[in-house]
Design a protein around this motif. Sequence first.
Motif, PDB file in Angstrom:
ATOM      1  N   ALA A 131       0.832  -1.214   0.000  1.00  0.00           N
ATOM      2  CA  ALA A 131       0.000   0.000   0.000  1.00  0.00           C
ATOM      3  C   ALA A 131       0.863   1.259   0.000  1.00  0.00           C
ATOM      4  O   ALA A 131       0.527   2.248  -0.674  1.00  0.00           O
ATOM      5  N   SER A 132       1.975   1.250   0.744  1.00  0.00           N
ATOM      6  CA  SER A 132       2.871   2.412   0.753  1.00  0.00           C
ATOM      7  C   SER A 132       3.529   2.606  -0.607  1.00  0.00           C
ATOM      8  O   SER A 132       3.702   3.741  -1.067  1.00  0.00           O
ATOM      9  N   ILE A 133       3.899   1.496  -1.280  1.00  0.00           N
ATOM     10  CA  ILE A 133       4.469   1.595  -2.626  1.00  0.00           C
ATOM     11  C   ILE A 133       3.436   2.172  -3.595  1.00  0.00           C
ATOM     12  O   ILE A 133       3.739   3.029  -4.430  1.00  0.00           O
ATOM     13  N   HIS A 134       2.192   1.707  -3.462  1.00  0.00           N
ATOM     14  CA  HIS A 134       1.117   2.218  -4.321  1.00  0.00           C
ATOM     15  C   HIS A 134       0.906   3.712  -4.111  1.00  0.00           C
ATOM     16  O   HIS A 134       0.723   4.475  -5.080  1.00  0.00           O
ATOM     17  N   LYS A 135       0.971   4.152  -2.867  1.00  0.00           N
ATOM     18  CA  LYS A 135       0.799   5.577  -2.571  1.00  0.00           C
ATOM     19  C   LYS A 135       1.945   6.392  -3.155  1.00  0.00           C
ATOM     20  O   LYS A 135       1.729   7.482  -3.714  1.00  0.00           O
ATOM     21  N   ALA A 136       3.189   5.868  -3.053  1.00  0.00           N
ATOM     22  CA  ALA A 136       4.341   6.580  -3.621  1.00  0.00           C
ATOM     23  C   ALA A 136       4.242   6.677  -5.136  1.00  0.00           C
ATOM     24  O   ALA A 136       4.562   7.720  -5.726  1.00  0.00           O
ATOM     25  N   LEU A 137       3.777   5.608  -5.776  1.00  0.00           N
ATOM     26  CA  LEU A 137       3.615   5.639  -7.228  1.00  0.00           C
ATOM     27  C   LEU A 137       2.525   6.625  -7.642  1.00  0.00           C
ATOM     28  O   LEU A 137       2.646   7.326  -8.656  1.00  0.00           O
ATOM     29  N   GLU A 141       4.052  10.020  -7.537  1.00  0.00           N
ATOM     30  CA  GLU A 141       4.956  10.214  -8.664  1.00  0.00           C
ATOM     31  C   GLU A 141       4.185  10.467  -9.960  1.00  0.00           C
ATOM     32  O   GLU A 141       4.510  11.395 -10.728  1.00  0.00           O
ATOM     33  N   TYR A 142       3.150   9.676 -10.214  1.00  0.00           N
ATOM     34  CA  TYR A 142       2.379   9.843 -11.442  1.00  0.00           C
ATOM     35  C   TYR A 142       1.571  11.141 -11.424  1.00  0.00           C
ATOM     36  O   TYR A 142       1.298  11.726 -12.478  1.00  0.00           O
ATOM     37  N   GLN A 143       1.187  11.587 -10.229  1.00  0.00           N
ATOM     38  CA  GLN A 143       0.481  12.856 -10.128  1.00  0.00           C
ATOM     39  C   GLN A 143       1.402  14.012 -10.528  1.00  0.00           C
ATOM     40  O   GLN A 143       0.981  14.960 -11.205  1.00  0.00           O
ATOM     41  N   ARG A 144       2.660  13.908 -10.130  1.00  0.00           N
ATOM     42  CA  ARG A 144       3.622  14.946 -10.529  1.00  0.00           C
ATOM     43  C   ARG A 144       3.863  14.917 -12.030  1.00  0.00           C
ATOM     44  O   ARG A 144       3.973  15.960 -12.678  1.00  0.00           O
TER      45      ARG A 144
END
Length: 328
Positions: free
Chosen positions: A192-198, A201-204
């Motif tokens: 879940a933390s990896i998903h949140k980080a991705l 990143e994709y939002q940026r």
Amino acid sequence: MEGDGAEGCLSMEAFAQVAEGGVSSPQFTALCSWLVSELRTLCPLEEDVSPTQGPEDAEMFQIEVSGLLNELHCPYPSLTKGDVTARLSTPENCLQLLYFLSSELLAARLQARKVPRSAEEEDKASEAVREIHHICQALGMAEPDPTCSIHQLMADIESKISEALSTLPPEYQQMEPLLKVPLTSEEWETLASIHKALQTEYQRRKQMMVTRLDVTVASFHWSERAKDCRTAMTEAFKPLRVYDSQITLAHLLAAREDFSRIIKTSSGALRDKTTCAINKVLMIGDVPDRGGRPGEIEPPMPTWEKRREGGGSGGNQRWGKRGKKKKK
């Protein structure tokens, strides 16, 4: 007897039937163990009760029950007094034990509902409810009954999914999931933390692409013909700026093996599946000129003159070395 099997025994008739077997019945001990495990998820209990495999485990089971009842401050002397190995020797005492454990579990569940949850917990609960509603809609099921237990709801969903999978062609039924290894709770939290980080990143990246799009659209407005279409152009590009990704961890669970393709995008095998009609369009005849040649831009263009001879000193011709103005 675990999970939804034990949940199905929560009735007076089922209790009486299971209590007849006593401590020598694995069905009775499994039901007791399940009630205690559900209670431990809501209460910080130290004692635990394990199900038995046969009559030879009955004595150890009764010792564990005795320790649990002392921790729960059981008010029934028939379950807390006398010889430990003789307290559950009658069906009546076994039935009383089931009633006591089920009442404690019911009280713990009601108490847990009264405890205010944090905003994060509320968001997770709302997300879980939305996911369940989406699953029911996708499977053509009726809206879940609020009084239906989670175990029963999951069993109904599993049955509906199995029914839907049985109607698929054989090649789809044999497709293996992309994620084959069961994950622990700690691994799910890491995922879940990896998903949140991705997502961050994709939002940026999305914001960068939107900024580039805004600059490109703004350049279109420089044309004289585009001035009258400024509003229409802005409205046409507006939907592209508000797109948000809806990818969740549920998509990972639903992904099959064919989702994993480590192939170059220019490979022939991949291009056979990604070609479309527009790739085969050829422009015949006079191709429209796209411009882009700076040397052919019409004046006015800035012009530069060569530096005049002797003009390198600039203002020093009029001013002396010490800053005094020379006399003419």
